[in-house]
Design an enzyme around this catalytic site. Structure first.
Site, mmCIF file in Angstrom:
data_model
loop_
_atom_site.group_PDB
_atom_site.id
_atom_site.type_symbol
_atom_site.label_atom_id
_atom_site.label_comp_id
_atom_site.label_asym_id
_atom_site.label_seq_id
_atom_site.Cartn_x
_atom_site.Cartn_y
_atom_site.Cartn_z
ATOM 1 N N HIS A 143 0.812 -1.223 0.000
ATOM 2 C CA HIS A 143 0.000 0.000 0.000
ATOM 3 C C HIS A 143 0.845 1.272 0.000
ATOM 4 O O HIS A 143 0.335 2.353 -0.272
ATOM 5 C CB HIS A 143 -0.999 0.005 1.173
ATOM 6 C CG HIS A 143 -0.418 0.320 2.510
ATOM 7 N ND1 HIS A 143 -0.100 -0.648 3.443
ATOM 8 C CD2 HIS A 143 -0.110 1.499 3.096
ATOM 9 C CE1 HIS A 143 0.370 -0.075 4.529
ATOM 10 N NE2 HIS A 143 0.375 1.230 4.350
ATOM 11 N N ASP A 153 0.342 -7.564 1.505
ATOM 12 C CA ASP A 153 0.764 -6.173 1.684
ATOM 13 C C ASP A 153 2.281 -6.039 1.709
ATOM 14 O O ASP A 153 2.827 -5.187 2.406
ATOM 15 C CB ASP A 153 0.142 -5.556 2.939
ATOM 16 C CG ASP A 153 0.176 -4.032 2.917
ATOM 17 O OD1 ASP A 153 0.297 -3.454 1.823
ATOM 18 O OD2 ASP A 153 0.099 -3.419 4.003
ATOM 19 N N GLY A 163 2.858 6.618 8.151
ATOM 20 C CA GLY A 163 4.251 6.796 7.757
ATOM 21 C C GLY A 163 5.138 5.683 8.278
ATOM 22 O O GLY A 163 6.224 5.444 7.742
ATOM 23 N N ASN A 164 4.696 4.985 9.329
ATOM 24 C CA ASN A 164 5.461 3.849 9.840
ATOM 25 C C ASN A 164 5.374 2.632 8.913
ATOM 26 O O ASN A 164 6.177 1.699 9.031
ATOM 27 C CB ASN A 164 4.976 3.430 11.226
ATOM 28 C CG ASN A 164 5.702 4.130 12.352
ATOM 29 O OD1 ASN A 164 5.245 5.156 12.848
ATOM 30 N ND2 ASN A 164 6.849 3.590 12.748
ATOM 31 N N SER A 165 4.389 2.617 8.023
ATOM 32 C CA SER A 165 4.188 1.462 7.157
ATOM 33 C C SER A 165 5.454 1.127 6.384
ATOM 34 O O SER A 165 6.085 2.003 5.787
ATOM 35 C CB SER A 165 3.063 1.736 6.163
ATOM 36 O OG SER A 165 1.826 1.828 6.811
ATOM 37 N N GLY A 176 -8.226 -16.594 -12.628
ATOM 38 C CA GLY A 176 -8.001 -15.674 -13.731
ATOM 39 C C GLY A 176 -9.192 -14.804 -14.018
ATOM 40 O O GLY A 176 -9.479 -14.488 -15.179
ATOM 41 N N VAL A 177 -9.919 -14.418 -12.964
ATOM 42 C CA VAL A 177 -11.086 -13.561 -13.137
ATOM 43 C C VAL A 177 -11.025 -12.418 -12.136
ATOM 44 O O VAL A 177 -10.336 -12.492 -11.123
ATOM 45 C CB VAL A 177 -12.413 -14.331 -12.916
ATOM 46 C CG1 VAL A 177 -12.534 -15.498 -13.874
ATOM 47 C CG2 VAL A 177 -12.560 -14.793 -11.463
#
Length: 266
Positions: free
Chosen positions: A12, A42, A115-117, A173-174
Site C-alpha cells: 500500500h 501487503d 508513515g510507519n508502514s 483468472g477472473v
C-alpha cells in the site's frame, strides 16, 4: 534486505505511485523501481542501484512469544524518519482485514503512526521479526499496531525478486463484482444480487473452462458464494492443478463448470 539495494516495504506504500524514491539514513536519495508488489500480504520490494548497504539481520517470527520486547523503526507522519518506539508483542496470528485483504499479523503496543508502514519491527537482539503495516484507526484505540511476520514477508519478497509475483498461488483468472442490493442489481442490469464475473484473463483457468463475463457464481465446491472474498478464500485453500466445481447462473440457466486452477501470476 541485501547489500545491493533490494528493500522491502508495503504494497500500500507503493501502489499507484508514479515515482518511488528511497532516502538512506545518510540523507542520500535514490530513484527506486518496484520489483514486485503483493496485495494479499501487503508486501512489496523496491530496488535502488547501490552496493555496500548493510542488510538487516533477519530473525524468526515463528519463535516469537507474547510479551517479548520489540522495537518499531519507521518514518512517522512521513517526516520523522528513523523514529524508534518500543513495546511488547501483544498477540500472535491476529486475523485482521485491511482494504479487503484478510491477513494473519503480529500485534504489538509499540506506538506507530501513519508513515510507519514498511518500517521494521525488531526483537531485543536487533533481529528483524516483522514489517509494520497497520494501526487501529478507532478513535478510542491506543497501543494497537500490527506487523507482517518476517517469515511471511521474506518468503513473499524472495518470490517477488525471483519472479515479479508470488509463485505457486492458484487462481481462476477472473475479477468479480459483488452486487449487494436489488437496487444495485437493477442499476447494473443483472437479475439479482450476487457475485458476478467482471473480467476474464485470456488463457487463464476460467477462460479454458468456458466461464464468461456476466456469469453469476452461486456455489464453489458446494459452498455458497455471497461475496468475492468467499470465492477467494476457497481458491486460496487449493493448489495449482486442483479442480474447483462452480455452479453458475447464465441467461437464466444454472450450469456446473469444472475448473482446473492455474497459477496466479498477477
Amino acid at each position: 534486505l541485501t547489500e545491493d539495494g533490494y528493500i522491502i516495504t508495503n504494497n500500500h506504500v507503493v501502489t499507484g505511485a508514479q515515482t518511488v524514491k528511497v532516502t538512506l539514513s545518510t540523507g542520500e536519495e535514490y530513484d527506486a523501481t518496484v520489483v514486485g508488489a503483493d496485495a494479499r500480504t501487503d508486501v512489496a520490494v523496491v530496488k535502488i542501484n547501490v552496493t555496500g548497504l548493510t542488510p538487516a539481520v533477519v530473525g524468526d517470527s515463528d519463535s516469537l512469544k507474547v510479551g517479548e520486547f520489540c522495537l518499531a523503526i519507521g518514518n512517522s507522519m512521513g517526516t520523522l524518519g528513523g523514529t524508534v518506539t518500543n513495546g511488547i508483542i501483544s498477540a500472535l496470528n491476529r486475523e485482521i482485514t485491511i482494504e479487503g485483504q484478510t491477513m494473519n499479523l503480529l500485534q504489538m503496543n509499540a506506538a506507530v503512526s501513519p508513515g510507519n508502514s514498511g518500517g521494521g519491527l525488531f526483537n531485543d537482539k536487533g533481529q528483524l521479526v516483522g514489517i509494520v503495516n497497520a494501526k487501529s484507526s478507532g478513535e478510542d484505540a491506543e497501543g494497537l499496531g500490527f506487523a507482517i511476520p518476517v517469515n511471511t514477508a521474506i518468503q513473499v519478497a524472495e518470490s517477488l525478486i525471483a519472479h515479479g509475483y508470488v509463485a505457486g498461488r492458484p487462481g481462476l483468472g477472473v475479477t468479480v463484482e459483488t452486487i449487494t442490493t436489488e437496487e444495485y442489481a437493477q442499476q447494473a442490469g443483472v437479475s439479482a444480487p450476487g457475485v458476478y464475473i467482471d473480467s476474464i484473463t485470456k488463457g487463464s483457468a476460467a477462460d479454458t473452462a468456458g466461464l464468461q463475463v456476466g456469469d453469476r457464481v452461486l456455489t464453489a465446491d458446494g459452498v455458497n458464494i455471497n461475496t468475492g472474498n468467499d470465492l477467494g478464500t476457497l481458491i486460496a485453500e487449493k493448489a495449482v492443478g486442483d479442480s474447483l466445481v462452480l455452479e453458475i447462473e447464465r441467461d437464466g440457466r444454472t450450469l456446473q463448470v469444472n475448473v482446473v486452477l492455474g497459477e496466479l501470476k498477477a
